[in-house]
Design an enzyme around this catalytic site. Sequence first.
Site, PDB file in Angstrom:
ATOM      1  N   ASP A  51      65.628  57.806  34.567  1.00 37.40           N
ATOM      2  CA  ASP A  51      65.086  56.478  34.291  1.00 37.40           C
ATOM      3  C   ASP A  51      66.001  55.377  34.819  1.00 37.40           C
ATOM      4  OD1 ASP A  51      62.852  57.493  33.065  1.00 37.40           O
ATOM      5  OD2 ASP A  51      63.613  57.269  31.022  1.00 37.40           O
ATOM      6  N   GLY A  52      67.325  55.592  34.733  1.00 37.99           N
ATOM      7  CA  GLY A  52      68.266  54.611  35.260  1.00 37.99           C
ATOM      8  C   GLY A  52      68.109  54.413  36.760  1.00 37.99           C
ATOM      9  N   ASN A 123      62.818  46.112  32.050  1.00 41.57           N
ATOM     10  CA  ASN A 123      63.070  46.434  30.649  1.00 41.57           C
ATOM     11  C   ASN A 123      63.473  45.212  29.834  1.00 41.57           C
ATOM     12  OD1 ASN A 123      62.437  49.111  30.674  1.00 41.57           O
ATOM     13  ND2 ASN A 123      64.523  49.869  30.480  1.00 41.57           N
ATOM     14  N   ARG A 150      74.590  32.795  16.087  1.00 39.80           N
ATOM     15  CA  ARG A 150      75.993  33.131  16.297  1.00 39.80           C
ATOM     16  C   ARG A 150      76.137  34.631  16.112  1.00 39.80           C
ATOM     17  NH1 ARG A 150      80.723  29.582  15.793  1.00 39.80           N
ATOM     18  NH2 ARG A 150      82.459  30.845  16.508  1.00 39.80           N
ATOM     19  N   ASP A 152      77.028  38.561  18.613  1.00 43.21           N
ATOM     20  CA  ASP A 152      77.495  39.216  19.840  1.00 43.21           C
ATOM     21  C   ASP A 152      76.552  39.033  21.013  1.00 43.21           C
ATOM     22  OD1 ASP A 152      79.734  40.090  18.562  1.00 43.21           O
ATOM     23  OD2 ASP A 152      79.049  42.143  18.247  1.00 43.21           O
ATOM     24  N   THR A 163      61.405  50.375  24.083  1.00 45.71           N
ATOM     25  CA  THR A 163      61.931  51.659  23.622  1.00 45.71           C
ATOM     26  C   THR A 163      63.359  51.899  24.104  1.00 45.71           C
ATOM     27  OG1 THR A 163      60.942  52.741  25.549  1.00 45.71           O
ATOM     28  CG2 THR A 163      59.671  52.754  23.511  1.00 45.71           C
ATOM     29  N   TYR A 165      67.155  49.594  25.078  1.00 46.64           N
ATOM     30  CA  TYR A 165      68.227  48.927  24.342  1.00 46.64           C
ATOM     31  C   TYR A 165      67.677  48.230  23.099  1.00 46.64           C
ATOM     32  CZ  TYR A 165      72.680  46.307  24.032  1.00 46.64           C
ATOM     33  OH  TYR A 165      73.884  45.777  23.642  1.00 46.64           O
ATOM     34  N   LYS A 167      65.214  49.021  21.096  1.00 46.51           N
ATOM     35  CA  LYS A 167      64.966  49.913  19.959  1.00 46.51           C
ATOM     36  C   LYS A 167      66.264  50.307  19.266  1.00 46.51           C
ATOM     37  CE  LYS A 167      62.697  54.189  18.537  1.00 46.51           C
ATOM     38  NZ  LYS A 167      63.881  54.694  17.813  1.00 46.51           N
TER      39      LYS A 167
END
Length: 266
Positions: A51-52, A123, A150, A152, A163, A165, A167
């Site tokens: 997938d990457g 994505n 505020r 990360d 589905t 990052y 998820k």
Amino acid sequence: MADRRNVFLYYHPTNEVEEKLAPLIEVAKQYNFDIVSNYQEANIIISIGGDGTFLQALRKTEFQEDCLYLGINTGDHIGFYTDFTLNDIDSIVAAMKNEQVEVRKNNLIEVSVNGEKPFYCFNECSIRSNVIRTFVIDVYIDDMHFETFRGDGLIASTPTGSTAYNKSLGGAVVDPRLKAIQLTEISSLNNNEYRTLGAPLILSGDSTLTLKVVQDGNDHPIIGADNEALSIRHCHDIKVNIADKQVKMLKLKDNSFFQRVQKTFL
């Protein structure tokens, strides 16, 4: 597919992959497909890998709207974007001959940083602090100030990317047939000064999401486009919309989005 004969193969060359590709190229030639070396000459783009690799193929070939994208895995594992494997080329041929495949259209998000030329994400687009401290973002929906975040970071994802990052951060899984943008928080800080929704937010496809980074010394965040970090040194604001263009994917008819979700997570 009768009028689509120019095929571009995107892959990371290794001896093992080249060896596995040889039978696929031979089969393609038998069925009168031409393997082209320039993706701009292609009307079928095949990603060879996981997938990457498929996400990289989209970006490196500039999200060609007039092409069909097909994902083929190099191993036995079948992913969200790869319905086939190089270890079973006969199944690929059978699926094409027996009309077991269909074209599915996937929406993209269009992202502009500091008003510069926009880019696309399949994505998600993420913005994260690049130092070990939180940073502040004013979140606008259309022209309305919605909240001051505020924490990360934040992620704006497509239904297709819900589905991924998204998820893992507790975001909702969204049917990719919907035209929507999902905003998900990364470790928000809620106290008397800062208060966020604290839940994933799904916006209609007609909405514009604007993230304005408060310039308090942490104004060099990491901006991610799918699985690639962008080299943007200074960020004031990010605008996110549903793009006018779509990606057309060649998929198995009996492997729907929710069938893949079921196989992967349940």
